[in-house]
Enzyme design. Structure first.
Site, PDB file in Angstrom:
ATOM      1  N   TRP A  46     -12.195  21.607  11.694  1.00  0.00           N
ATOM      2  CA  TRP A  46     -12.536  20.626  10.749  1.00  0.00           C
ATOM      3  C   TRP A  46     -13.283  21.264   9.632  1.00  0.00           C
ATOM      4  CZ3 TRP A  46     -10.902  15.162  13.642  1.00  0.00           C
ATOM      5  CH2 TRP A  46      -9.249  15.929  13.608  1.00  0.00           C
ATOM      6  N   LYS A  95      -7.873  23.279   8.315  1.00  0.00           N
ATOM      7  CA  LYS A  95      -8.357  23.116   9.489  1.00  0.00           C
ATOM      8  C   LYS A  95      -8.492  24.804   9.398  1.00  0.00           C
ATOM      9  CE  LYS A  95      -7.165  21.050  14.118  1.00  0.00           C
ATOM     10  NZ  LYS A  95      -6.540  21.823  14.659  1.00  0.00           N
ATOM     11  N   GLU A 120      -4.342  -2.315   4.172  1.00  0.00           N
ATOM     12  CA  GLU A 120      -4.761  -3.054   5.963  1.00  0.00           C
ATOM     13  C   GLU A 120      -5.439  -3.759   5.946  1.00  0.00           C
ATOM     14  OE1 GLU A 120      -2.877  -0.381   4.771  1.00  0.00           O
ATOM     15  OE2 GLU A 120      -1.857   0.222   5.211  1.00  0.00           O
ATOM     16  N   THR A 173       1.303  -0.813   0.052  1.00  0.00           N
ATOM     17  CA  THR A 173       0.251  -0.064   0.028  1.00  0.00           C
ATOM     18  C   THR A 173       0.754   0.950   0.319  1.00  0.00           C
ATOM     19  OG1 THR A 173      -1.925   1.137   1.288  1.00  0.00           O
ATOM     20  CG2 THR A 173      -0.503  -0.128   2.300  1.00  0.00           C
TER      21      THR A 173
HETATM   22  P1  ADP Z   1      -3.370   3.429  -1.033  1.00  0.00           P
HETATM   23  O1  ADP Z   1      -4.590   4.061  -1.842  1.00  0.00           O
HETATM   24  O2  ADP Z   1      -3.803   4.496  -0.310  1.00  0.00           O
HETATM   25  O3  ADP Z   1      -2.635   2.849  -1.805  1.00  0.00           O
HETATM   26  P2  ADP Z   1      -5.775   1.620   0.365  1.00  0.00           P
HETATM   27  O4  ADP Z   1      -6.173   1.565  -1.483  1.00  0.00           O
HETATM   28  O5  ADP Z   1      -5.633   0.895   1.547  1.00  0.00           O
HETATM   29  O6  ADP Z   1      -3.884   2.252  -0.085  1.00  0.00           O
HETATM   30  O7  ADP Z   1      -6.611   2.756   0.735  1.00  0.00           O
HETATM   31  C1  ADP Z   1      -7.580   2.914   1.355  1.00  0.00           C
HETATM   32  C2  ADP Z   1      -8.143   4.375   2.177  1.00  0.00           C
HETATM   33  O8  ADP Z   1      -9.010   4.665   1.174  1.00  0.00           O
HETATM   34  C3  ADP Z   1      -8.692   4.556   2.975  1.00  0.00           C
HETATM   35  O9  ADP Z   1      -7.571   4.831   4.493  1.00  0.00           O
HETATM   36  C4  ADP Z   1     -10.014   5.312   2.828  1.00  0.00           C
HETATM   37  O10 ADP Z   1      -8.864   6.566   2.798  1.00  0.00           O
HETATM   38  C5  ADP Z   1     -10.176   5.304   1.609  1.00  0.00           C
HETATM   39  N1  ADP Z   1     -11.028   5.163   0.770  1.00  0.00           N
HETATM   40  C6  ADP Z   1     -11.583   4.200   0.988  1.00  0.00           C
HETATM   41  N2  ADP Z   1     -12.565   3.594   0.949  1.00  0.00           N
HETATM   42  C7  ADP Z   1     -13.476   5.040   1.048  1.00  0.00           C
HETATM   43  C8  ADP Z   1     -14.547   5.944   1.211  1.00  0.00           C
HETATM   44  N3  ADP Z   1     -15.937   4.305   0.906  1.00  0.00           N
HETATM   45  N4  ADP Z   1     -15.125   6.507   1.548  1.00  0.00           N
HETATM   46  C9  ADP Z   1     -14.172   7.712   1.802  1.00  0.00           C
HETATM   47  N5  ADP Z   1     -12.124   7.340   1.776  1.00  0.00           N
HETATM   48  C10 ADP Z   1     -12.132   5.303   1.660  1.00  0.00           C
END
Ligand code: ADP
Length: 542
Positions: A446, A441, A331, A185
């Site tokens: 927020w 912020k 994760e 990731t």
């Molecule tokens: P990366 O893209 O950083 O490799 P992931 O694919 O694991 O990591 O993405 C996880 C992240 O995607 C979450 O921590 C969140 O921020 C975002 N995410 C996933 N689903 C949603 C959702 N339905 N709404 C908003 N954010 C989301």
């Protein structure tokens, strides 16, 4: 006193054996890059997984070795999911959309011994050849007739390797904590981080996701994962579908193509499809342009980034398809929450129902969530307080691959910090307001960029929107809106900004905006706010 029950290990091998007994005839349909539509069954897939296991043994790999794939959603990738993990090896799925430096880092960090790749990705691998010293064998996922030629790499042919031995493979008896798969990731800082799944977490995640109220899968379903098998295991569907006996439809390299998705839904009778919001925009645009319908599709599951209510409404009102919003992360294998309304919400007015449906949903049994303030103190689940979201559970990573120390990401009680900011309401519905690193912020308070983006995309002229914080002398930060317009639209900025009026507090409304041709995305398809902030600070939008 110990109980007197059997403690059969939870292994992916059991999923394979179960589906072979009960769902051998259930179909597995794929679009492949070399032969178009391919039709097979779970029986075929698992027989060939058996041949994969023989082939790997001949290639001289040892238990626990990492075996990489650079492949699309298709039957061969599914064969590898089982052939690799069930023989005690670790399936390392690699995202071909990553930059080449990240790919080189990931292959070397994982110390991959074999790379199975779709022929489409040969040029990518050739470009990295000097950096792939650990790799003993490169295997092209195709037949002898379609084998690509390479001047720099010696490559094996997948179909030829499989044809060499189809005798029954003696699957090892694995402990349930044996590592089964690895997925990197982007992490919040520094290099990508590997999440190392095990058999137990994978089985529990698949079991949990089949439940009604989660994905609710059954043998009556035809499931189309439009989420890649190269990133977070296509949300676990390669494991949950054989448990539930659902037919699976794999769109191969055509995941972003509305026409292909439509024809797969219609021809294969897809009942449930899963994907990120952008995929559905492509399908909905195709349906609008052609006037075509998607009669069999009942449900979509949308996650990966926030799903605007406008997508849910278009699916429901024009096509009779119900959308479940979902949230998760690499994760978490990845399922964290799924939005399925509870009976007390049946009587809500449409606008109130939509407010709940826009939330990311509730955690299934197996996932525990809480929100904390800056000092790590628990915040109430009242739908108002927002703070850092922490999770714990059977399919949540305990530490990253190759790292013993987890103190940066986990607290002493084992809670994992997701890097998301959220509210949780009394009924347990989660609402993600931002990623910690993207929080805005203003005057010490927020502002949720996700909420503002959802309002912006509901404007008829807006195709995609991002809100970033920009420095402000008086308020510290103020929200700034960046949008891509739908084709042919030429709106005045004022009309977009005024669409926020009455929907959020006045001080949340962005003071400024830019209309741009495109918004940058990360390799996992998320809006790259870091790039947008950099572009904005360099004055690139002026
Ligand atoms: P990366 O893209 O950083 O490799 P992931 O694919 O694991 O990591 O993405 C996880 C992240 O995607 C979450 O921590 C969140 O921020 C975002 N995410 C996933 N689903 C949603 C959702 N339905 N709404 C908003 N954010 C989301």
């Amino acid at each position: 006193m110990r109980g007197k029950m059997m403690s059969t290990p939870l292994t992916i091998t059991e999923i394979m054996l179960y589906a072979t007994r009960l769902y051998h005839d259930t179909e597995v349909i794929s679009i492949t890059s070399d032969e178009g539509v391919h039709r097979s069954t779970y029986k075929n897939v698992f027989e060939r997984a058996n041949q994969v296991a023989h082939a790997l043994r001949r290639l001289g790999v040892k238990p626990g070795d990492r075996i990489a794939t650079l492949a699309w959603n298709d039957h061969r990738h599914l064969e590898l999911y089982y052939g690799v993990s069930c023989s005690g090896l670790v399936l390392h799925t690699v995202n071909p959309r990553l930059f080449s430096e990240q790919l080189a880092y990931i292959f070397s960090h994982a110390n991959d011994q074999v790379i199975f790749f779709d022929p489409m990705f040969l040029p990518l691998l050739e470009g990295l050849a000097d950096e792939l010293s650990s790799v003993k064998a490169f295997v092209a996922l195709t037949s002898k007739e379609k084998m690509p030629e390479s001047s720099s790499l010696d490559i094996y042919c997948y179909e030829e390797l499989l044809a060499q031995d189809d005798s029954p493979f003696s699957w090892p008896e694995l402990e349930e904590t044996t590592a089964s798969a690895l997925c990197y990731t982007s992490g919040t800082t520094g290099n990508p981080k590997g999440v190392l799944y095990d058999h137990r977490s994978t089985v529990l995640h698949a079991y949990g996701s089949c439940m009604a109220g989660v994905l609710g899968l059954s043998h009556n379903d035809v499931v189309m994962p439009v989420v890649p098998m190269f990133h977070v295991n296509a949300w676990g569907t390669p494991y949950s579908c054989p448990i539930a006996g659902s037919k699976i439809v794999l769109p191969g390299p055509k995941m972003g193509d509305g026409e292909t998705l439509h024809s797969l839904i219609e021809n294969e009778g897809v009942t449930i499809a899963l994907g990120v919001p952008t995929v559905w925009l492509a399908l909905l645009a195709y349906l609008k342009d052609t006037g075509k319908t998607i009669g069999t599709l009942n449900r979509t599951v949308v996650g990966g980034s926030a799903c605007p209510i406008s997508i849910m409404e278009e699916f429901e009102k024009l096509h009779g398809v119900y959308t479940h919003h979902a949230w998760g992360m690499t994760e978490m294998s990845p399922l964290g929450t799924v939005n399925t309304l509870i009976p007390s919400m049946d009587k809500l007015e449409e606008s109130d129902r939509n407010k709940v449906r826009a939330k990311q949903g509730r955690a299934p049994f197996g996932v525990d969530m809480k929100i904390v303030d800056d000092e790590g103190k628990d915040l109430p689940h009242d739908g108002v307080a927002f703070g850092d979201l922490k999770v714990r559970g059977w399919w949540v990573a305990d530490a990253y691959y190759g790292e013993d120390d987890n103190s940066e990401t986990h607290d002493q009680e084992g809670w994992f910090s997701t890097g998301d900011v959220a509210t949780i309401d009394q009924q347990g519905f989660l609402n993600i307001t931002d990623r910690t690193k993207d929080v805005i912020k203003s005057g010490g308070e927020w502002i949720s960029s996700i909420e503002l983006e959802n309002i912006a995309v509901a404007h008829p002229d807006v195709a995609e929107a991002a809100v970033i914080g920009i420095d402000d002398e008086k308020w510290g930060e103020r929200p700034h809106l960046i949008v891509v317009c739908v084709e042919g639209a030429d709106p005045v900025q004022g009309s977009i900004l005024s669409s926020f009026k009455g929907k959020v507090a006045d001080w949340w409304i962005p003071d400024s905006m830019n209309i741009v041709d495109s918004i940058p995305h990360t390799a996992t398809g998320k809006i790259s706010k870091a790039t947008l902030r950099e572009q904005h600070s360099k004055g690139l939008f002026e």
